[in-house]
Design an enzyme around this catalytic site. Structure first.
Site, mmCIF file in Angstrom:
data_model
loop_
_atom_site.group_PDB
_atom_site.id
_atom_site.type_symbol
_atom_site.label_atom_id
_atom_site.label_comp_id
_atom_site.label_asym_id
_atom_site.label_seq_id
_atom_site.Cartn_x
_atom_site.Cartn_y
_atom_site.Cartn_z
ATOM 1 N N SER A 71 -25.059 6.476 -17.222
ATOM 2 C CA SER A 71 -24.651 5.537 -16.359
ATOM 3 C C SER A 71 -25.967 5.186 -15.700
ATOM 4 O O SER A 71 -26.809 5.983 -15.270
ATOM 5 C CB SER A 71 -23.732 6.164 -15.173
ATOM 6 N N GLY A 95 -16.654 4.938 -3.470
ATOM 7 C CA GLY A 95 -15.848 5.588 -2.063
ATOM 8 C C GLY A 95 -15.756 4.515 -1.058
ATOM 9 O O GLY A 95 -15.349 4.850 0.016
ATOM 10 N N GLY A 154 -12.922 2.538 -1.413
ATOM 11 C CA GLY A 154 -11.469 1.917 -1.791
ATOM 12 C C GLY A 154 -11.293 0.763 -2.676
ATOM 13 O O GLY A 154 -10.299 0.094 -2.208
ATOM 14 N N SER A 192 -13.607 1.721 -7.864
ATOM 15 C CA SER A 192 -14.710 1.874 -8.793
ATOM 16 C C SER A 192 -14.322 2.795 -9.877
ATOM 17 O O SER A 192 -14.630 2.564 -11.123
ATOM 18 C CB SER A 192 -15.925 2.483 -8.236
ATOM 19 N N ASP A 251 -4.256 0.615 -9.419
ATOM 20 C CA ASP A 251 -5.687 0.119 -9.570
ATOM 21 C C ASP A 251 -6.241 -0.160 -11.127
ATOM 22 O O ASP A 251 -6.815 -1.127 -11.200
ATOM 23 C CB ASP A 251 -6.697 1.289 -9.146
ATOM 24 N N GLU A 294 0.812 -1.006 0.007
ATOM 25 C CA GLU A 294 0.076 0.070 0.058
ATOM 26 C C GLU A 294 1.091 1.164 -0.030
ATOM 27 O O GLU A 294 1.841 1.249 0.605
ATOM 28 C CB GLU A 294 -0.793 -0.043 1.095
ATOM 29 N N HIS A 295 0.340 2.191 -0.866
ATOM 30 C CA HIS A 295 1.194 3.323 -0.799
ATOM 31 C C HIS A 295 2.827 3.373 -1.515
ATOM 32 O O HIS A 295 3.786 4.174 -0.941
ATOM 33 C CB HIS A 295 1.252 4.349 0.338
ATOM 34 N N THR A 296 2.636 2.082 -2.086
ATOM 35 C CA THR A 296 4.234 1.970 -2.687
ATOM 36 C C THR A 296 4.209 2.048 -4.225
ATOM 37 O O THR A 296 5.279 2.351 -5.022
ATOM 38 C CB THR A 296 4.552 0.211 -2.389
HETATM 39 C C1 GLA Z 1 -5.249 4.619 -4.217
HETATM 40 C C2 GLA Z 1 -4.467 4.893 -5.389
HETATM 41 C C3 GLA Z 1 -3.591 3.864 -5.856
HETATM 42 C C4 GLA Z 1 -2.461 3.493 -4.495
HETATM 43 C C5 GLA Z 1 -3.442 3.355 -3.141
HETATM 44 C C6 GLA Z 1 -2.600 3.256 -2.068
HETATM 45 O O1 GLA Z 1 -6.069 3.201 -4.354
HETATM 46 O O2 GLA Z 1 -5.248 4.857 -6.393
HETATM 47 O O3 GLA Z 1 -2.622 4.102 -6.920
HETATM 48 O O4 GLA Z 1 -1.596 4.432 -4.402
HETATM 49 O O5 GLA Z 1 -4.432 4.332 -3.020
HETATM 50 O O6 GLA Z 1 -1.870 1.902 -2.201
#
Ligand code: GLA
Length: 384
Positions: free
Chosen positions: A67, A122, A124, A127, A172, A33-35
């Site tokens: 939509s 919303g 995480g 979507s 994502d 995460e956040h990498t």
């Molecule tokens: C969101 C961002 C991703 C990623 C995550 C954290 O989902 O869209 O690119 O940075 O946060 O891992």
């Protein structure tokens, strides 16, 4: 909503059946995460929840969007008027993809699009990426662009970064475009090299629960950007292109060099240890030691909570309650500040765990979270 329903609705809206229907899933991130904006490692898998798009080409320079989830009228946009920062609604995602394709030199002359999604918004669970990727894949096929999946993901990221204005990484979109059923995707976000790692929890009597807290804290957008800027500062201070370049074995020395830059120290420590956790999880899964990934997931949560500081009360409550009731591991997933957590558990413990989490939320006076089981599902694909 299935392919038939979106086909019928498309015909009602636009007066003729679509030339095709495509699907792209949301994702959950197992670890890493956040990498992704630090050129590091991630390991998402696709959810069964997905966005469908019924699409036909047009040749008059118009993009028409509708939509089922938002409802209302068809939105009509001129391709030559598409410009970053001009749209702040849901249409910015599909329009941004068209803009990114055109900007990359592809000849797109228009499209009619009808969308329908089961990916929670919303939460995480990407979507937005599902929405971008389904449109990119449809246009790639309809316009015979021949773009590879990773390239579509890059264009979608550009749509999100530049057109929508959200400074997200590449995880994502790549997950939605490239994941495979029954597998987690081990992705190196520096060069987008990928390995599909078999991830069949059911065969081992295990389950992965997604707990959608249904909260999204208002500051999430700005805080994400601040973390990203902090990581870039860390890389600059350490003289590397990205934090990915700090090896785990060199972490202590790197932190010592950062001296009293306390916040940067915390950010760097999270990113470097998180990359290492992804590698540990890959190693454990390859060795068939699936249960042993639990504590690594939990370590990841502690790092996101204490060092990266992107958790929140609701996510911590899910993790603490799950661990207190026998979960093998638990962590927040995605960007943080709300959204979802994941819980790895023995199949036999799922009911009791779900009940314990629901009760803990009730006792804390919080909205009951939505709990569902995640099975690694197919990435984006045509349906007809
Ligand atoms: C969101 C961002 C991703 C990623 C995550 C954290 O989902 O869209 O690119 O940075 O946060 O891992």
């Amino acid at each position: 909503m299935g392919a038939q329903r979106v086909t019928e609705r498309f015909a009602e809206l636009y007066g003729a059946p679509p030339q095709g229907v495509w699907a792209a899933p949301g994702r959950v991130n197992l670890i890493g995460e956040h990498t992704d904006y630090n050129d590091g490692f991630v390991m998402p898998f696709a959810l069964p929840h997905r966005t469908l798009a019924a699409v036909s080409r047009r040749d008059d320079g118009l993009l028409r969007l509708h939509s089922a989830d938002v409802g209302g009228e068809v939105v009509e946009l001129r391709l030559d008027a598409l410009a970053p920062g001009t749209d702040h609604g849901w249409t910015a995602y599909p329009a941004g993809v068209v803009w990114a394709l055109i900007e990359a030199g592809h000849e797109i002359t228009g499209a009619d699009v009808h969308l329908s999604s089961t990916v929670p918004t919303g939460a995480g669970l990407s979507s937005s990426a599902a929405l971008e990727v389904v449109v990119a894949l449809a246009l790639n096929d309809l316009y015979d662009l021949g773009l590879e999946r990773w390239r579509l993901a890059r264009l979608c990221q550009r749509a999100e970064n530049v057109y929508v204005g959200a400074p997200t990484g590449i995880m994502d979109q790549t997950a939605s475009a490239c994941c495979e059923e029954g597998h987690a995707l081990f992705l190196d976000t520096r060069d987008l090299s990928q390995r599909q790692i078999p991830f069949d929890l059911a065969a081992e009597g295990l389950r992965l629960l997604v707990v959608d807290t249904q909260v999204e804290h208002a500051h999430s957008g700005g805080e994400y950007g601040k973390r990203r800027a902090g990581c870039e500062k860390g890389a600059a201070l350490l003289g590397v292109d990205a934090l990915r370049d700090i090896p785990h074995a060199g972490l202590d020395a790197a932190l010592a060099r950062l001296g009293d830059e306390e916040e940067v120290v915390r950010l760097v420590r999270h990113v470097v240890t998180e990359d290492h956790r992804v590698e540990r999880v890959v190693g454990l899964l390859r060795a068939g030691e699936t249960r042993a990934i639990g504590p690594v997931l939990t370590e990841g949560h502690a790092s996101l909570r204490d060092d990266f500081r992107v958790s929140c009360r609701e996510l911590d409550l899910v993790v603490d309650t799950a661990l207190a009731h026998g979960a093998l591991g638990a962590r927040m997933t995605g960007g943080g500040f709300g959204g979802s957590a994941i819980v790895l558990a023995e199949a036999t413990d799922v009911d009791a765990l779900t009940k314990a989490i629901e009760e803990a939320f009730t006792a804390a006076g919080l909205t009951t979270p939505r709990v569902f089981e995640a099975t690694p599902s197919p990435g984006a694909h045509p349906l007809s």
